[in-house]
Design an enzyme around this catalytic site. Structure first.
Site, PDB file in Angstrom:
ATOM      1  N   ASP A  90       2.648  -6.686   2.589  1.00 20.04           N
ATOM      2  CA  ASP A  90       1.515  -5.848   2.990  1.00 20.04           C
ATOM      3  C   ASP A  90       2.022  -4.520   3.573  1.00 20.04           C
ATOM      4  O   ASP A  90       1.464  -3.996   4.530  1.00 20.04           O
ATOM      5  CB  ASP A  90       0.625  -6.586   3.998  1.00 20.04           C
TER       6      ASP A  90
ATOM      7  N   HIS B 281       0.888  -1.172   0.000  1.00 23.36           N
ATOM      8  CA  HIS B 281       0.000   0.000   0.000  1.00 23.36           C
ATOM      9  C   HIS B 281       0.926   1.223   0.000  1.00 23.36           C
ATOM     10  O   HIS B 281       1.546   1.512   1.025  1.00 23.36           O
ATOM     11  CB  HIS B 281      -0.874   0.024   1.251  1.00 23.36           C
ATOM     12  N   PHE B 282       1.023   1.903  -1.137  1.00 21.85           N
ATOM     13  CA  PHE B 282       2.005   2.992  -1.249  1.00 21.85           C
ATOM     14  C   PHE B 282       1.371   4.383  -1.145  1.00 21.85           C
ATOM     15  O   PHE B 282       2.043   5.393  -1.318  1.00 21.85           O
ATOM     16  CB  PHE B 282       2.843   2.838  -2.522  1.00 21.85           C
TER      17      PHE B 282
ATOM     18  N   HIS C 285      -8.717  -9.997   0.642  1.00 20.19           N
ATOM     19  CA  HIS C 285      -8.402  -9.775   2.052  1.00 20.19           C
ATOM     20  C   HIS C 285      -9.535 -10.486   2.795  1.00 20.19           C
ATOM     21  O   HIS C 285     -10.665 -10.004   2.824  1.00 20.19           O
ATOM     22  CB  HIS C 285      -8.374  -8.280   2.376  1.00 20.19           C
TER      23      HIS C 285
ATOM     24  N   HIS D 256      -2.221 -12.346   2.473  1.00 19.82           N
ATOM     25  CA  HIS D 256      -1.714 -12.416   3.856  1.00 19.82           C
ATOM     26  C   HIS D 256      -2.443 -13.415   4.765  1.00 19.82           C
ATOM     27  O   HIS D 256      -3.147 -13.028   5.691  1.00 19.82           O
ATOM     28  CB  HIS D 256      -1.648 -11.038   4.506  1.00 19.82           C
TER      29      HIS D 256
HETATM   30  O1  DOR Z   1      -3.219  -3.532   8.341  1.00 25.77           O
HETATM   31  C1  DOR Z   1      -3.576  -3.255   7.216  1.00 25.77           C
HETATM   32  N1  DOR Z   1      -3.505  -2.001   6.752  1.00 25.77           N
HETATM   33  N2  DOR Z   1      -4.061  -4.226   6.415  1.00 25.77           N
HETATM   34  C2  DOR Z   1      -4.591  -3.939   5.209  1.00 25.77           C
HETATM   35  O2  DOR Z   1      -4.949  -4.847   4.503  1.00 25.77           O
HETATM   36  C3  DOR Z   1      -4.756  -2.530   4.772  1.00 25.77           C
HETATM   37  C4  DOR Z   1      -3.705  -1.725   5.379  1.00 25.77           C
HETATM   38  C5  DOR Z   1      -3.758  -0.243   5.132  1.00 25.77           C
HETATM   39  O3  DOR Z   1      -4.026   0.145   3.994  1.00 25.77           O
HETATM   40  O4  DOR Z   1      -3.457   0.506   6.039  1.00 25.77           O
END
Ligand code: DOR
Length: 440
Positions: free
Chosen positions: A304, A65-66, A179, A233
């Site tokens: 992740d 997640h960038f 997910h 995950h």
């Molecule tokens: O802990 C998480 N945070 N799991 C996810 O799948 C999404 C992510 C986020 O985008 O912060």
């Protein structure tokens, strides 16, 4: 050897596709691997001495997640890919929960444009399911797959009901990555634990059963339509045991280093920094996931990478957001496990490069082989150094593994034949390319 090599890596311990490691030279021209031999006789335009180092294919991180666009105070495509370069990650697949979310062609085009301008490594993006964008899920291009948040999401990207999920599985051919957490159970248990401020409660609310329920539902729908499914995950031993008994050939799954190496004891030391979705579990879950990975029930590793600022994490439970960064530490964490005898170096490379390339049908990546793209990482498996907050390049500026002594840190990272990281320095001029995804 008539061609002049643009870059030659000399005298490294080279990991070959069959898993054996042998000292030799690797020559690169036109962004591709053009020679793998005991000694290349001619001089290259540029040379790197790999003596004492091990050359692996660059890591492909298939779940990150960038944060760009919309959440750039946490991370952006430039800072995230500086962190990738330091971590030996040469390609990534990014999730759609940005603002706006990646749910149509316009959002995908915008991300691709930003990536071409800012990414130091190669990039691919998921298209997100909303429950009413069925047509886009097949037509948006290029996309590595469809992401469904069955739980742990807000707004348009949450698709938790079976009747909304079913048409997505029934229509189209693309890989669906889920997910898997049961949102109804999470909502119900949140009420039960209302008022709790101990971050360890997170693992009780979003418990093993919540993950197992959703994984079972995704499997059921995938089997009904023989639809390519990837379970993101995997976090519980229960899901691993289920998949050991019942995993169709068209289903793959992954595990994060966090779910292998951390468990709910981590809340005591690092509090909300240990909070992620799906949550950390027990030691039994760690062990059962390891066994499933070693036995091939789990196919590969993803981080992740989900950065949040220290300020956000400082809000305390339950106000702190869930997620941890990972791209900078994943390879060294896993290679440290290999050196400790838990697995082999070639297994680590298979899980972090070869298998993700195969699962997502990314051609010419994930191995050191002739005419493959020259995405490579030269690691030092002889010395150990700690994860230190001051070294972190991710904008969030922290790691859940601070203080851990690791080996296998990247010395040199090469993307498309260009050196993007060398001995502590990032070359921020380098740009990666959009990944190709062949038909499955
Ligand atoms: O802990 C998480 N945070 N799991 C996810 O799948 C999404 C992510 C986020 O985008 O912060």
């Amino acid at each position: 050897m008539s061609d002049t090599m643009k870059l030659i890596i000399r005298n490294a311990e080279v990991l070959h596709p069959d898993g054996h490691i042998e000292k030799g030279d690797v020559g690169i021209a036109e962004g591709k691997i053009k020679a793998i031999t005991s000694q290349i006789p001619d001089q290259g335009e540029e040379e790197i001495d790999g003596t004492g180092l091990t050359l692996l294919p660059g890591v492909i991180d298939p779940q990150v997640h960038f944060r760009e666009p919309g959440l750039e105070h946490k991370e952006d495509l430039f800072t995230a890919t500086c962190a990738c370069a330091r971590g030996g990650v040469t390609s990534f697949l990014e999730m759609p929960n940005t603002r706006p979310p990646t749910i149509d062609q316009a959002a995908m085009d915008d991300k691709l444009k930003r990536a071409s301008e800012k990414c130091l490594v190669n990039y691919g993006f998921f298209v997100g399911a909303t429950g009413d964008n069925l047509e886009a899920l097949e037509s948006v291009n290029p996309a590595c797959g469809i992401k469904i948040f069955m739980g742990s999401a807000h707004g348009a990207l949450l698709v938790s009901e079976e009747e909304t999920l079913e048409p997505i599985f029934a229509n189209g051919k693309r890989l669906i990555a889920v997910h898997a957490e049961d949102q109804a159970r999470i909502v119900q248990r949140k009420k039960q634990f209302q008022g709790a401020t101990d971050p360890a409660t997170h693992s009780q609310i979003q418990d093993n059963q919540a993950a197992l329920n959703a994984t079972k539902l995704a499997l059921k729908l995938s089997k009904r339509y023989q639809r390519r499914l990837h379970i993101l995950h995997l976090s519980t031993g229960d899901e691993a045991e289920l998949l050991r008994e019942d995993k169709p050939s068209w289903v793959t799954t992954e595990v994060t280093p966090q779910h292998l190496l951390l468990n709910s004891e981590a809340y005591e030391n690092i509090g909300t920094l240990a909070q992620m979705n799906p949550p950390l579990r027990s030691r039994w879950d760690n062990e059962t996931l390891w066994k499933a990975l070693l036995d091939g029930v789990i196919d590969f590793i993803a981080t992740d990478h989900a950065p949040h600022t220290l300020e956000e994490k400082g809000k305390g439970y339950p106000h702190a957001p869930s997620g941890m960064p990972g791209v900078e530490t994943s390879l060294a964490l896993m290679l440290t496990q290999a050196k400790a005898g838990r697995c082999s170096v070639s297994q680590v490379s298979y899980w972090m490069s070869t298998a993700p390339a195969k699962a997502y049908n990314i051609p010419n990546k994930g191995a050191i082989a002739l005419n493959y793209d020259a995405d490579l990482v030269l690691v030092d498996l002889n010395t150990y150094s700690p994860v230190r907050r001051e070294d972190i390049l991710s904008k969030c500026g922290w790691s859940p593994f601070e203080g851990w002594s690791l080996t296998g840190w990247a010395q040199t990272t090469i993307v498309g034949g260009q050196v993007v990281y060398h001995q502590g320095k990032v070359n921020s001029e380098i740009r990666g390319k959009a990944l190709q995804f062949n038909a499955g």
